[in-house]
Design a protein around this motif. Structure first.
Motif, PDB file in Angstrom:
ATOM      1  N   ARG A  71       0.816  -1.218   0.000  1.00 47.51           N
ATOM      2  CA  ARG A  71       0.000   0.000   0.000  1.00 47.51           C
ATOM      3  C   ARG A  71       0.848   1.266   0.000  1.00 47.51           C
TER       4      ARG A  71
ATOM      5  N   ARG B  73      -5.892   5.467   3.533  1.00 47.02           N
ATOM      6  CA  ARG B  73      -4.930   4.586   2.862  1.00 47.02           C
ATOM      7  C   ARG B  73      -5.183   3.122   3.164  1.00 47.02           C
TER       8      ARG B  73
ATOM      9  N   VAL C   9      -5.840  -1.960  -3.557  1.00 47.61           N
ATOM     10  CA  VAL C   9      -4.645  -1.975  -4.389  1.00 47.61           C
ATOM     11  C   VAL C   9      -5.011  -2.473  -5.784  1.00 47.61           C
TER      12      VAL C   9
END
Length: 166
Positions: free
Chosen positions: A139, A155, A160
């Motif tokens: 990440r 985040r 992804v």
């Protein structure tokens, strides 16, 4: 009459795939993932979780492996993201909590404690820190990013790109 009701019921139930996906995420997946943020996830564990989840998704969609539908298509229909990404987000979220804890917090002190003694011969077992390092690398996160809670949460929830190597 009963036959008609049964057919209608089966047809209507099959059409609510997204609703079933939401029920699955709320009830089943939350139980499957309980406490997983503290595991040192091995490849076999990950595969077992993925195969169990895909079996359930296929069941919800009314499909079998003989239908030869890709997993990505079924996940999109049911609106369920990959369980590996979900587990990665849970681990990173827990790590963020640990990093923001006060220095004297018992949980944080236990995590940072080094246990002495001799190591066994051979390759060491995969630790939680090793799993976490892989997650953070995937990440593109750093340890000090966890201090900004809002940014860290965004985040951790970010999915992804499957095409990205990592």
């Amino acid at each position: 009459m009963e036959e008609i009701q049964r057919v209608v019921k089966r047809t209507v139930w099959k059409s609510f795939v997204k609703l079933k996906g939401r029920l699955y995420k709320a009830c089943v997946r939350s139980v499957m993932c309980y406490g997983v943020e503290c595991w040192a996830m091995k490849i076999a564990d990950s595969r077992r979780m993925q195969s169990t989840e895909m079996r359930m998704i296929r069941l919800m969609c009314g499909k079998t492996t003989r239908d030869r539908l890709p997993s990505a298509v079924l996940r999109e229909r049911s609106d369920i993201e990959d369980i590996e990404e979900h587990l990665r987000g849970l681990r990173l979220r827990w790590f963020g909590h640990l990093e923001r804890m006060k220095e004297m917090n018992l949980t944080r002190r236990v995590r940072e404690e080094n246990v002495g003694g001799r190591l066994k011969r051979g390759r060491p077992k995969k630790s939680w820190e090793d799993t976490l390092k892989d997650d953070m690398k995937r990440r593109d996160l750093r340890t000090d990013d966890a201090q900004d809670r809002g940014r860290w949460r965004r985040r951790c929830k970010q999915l992804v790109d499957p095409g990205k190597p990592g």
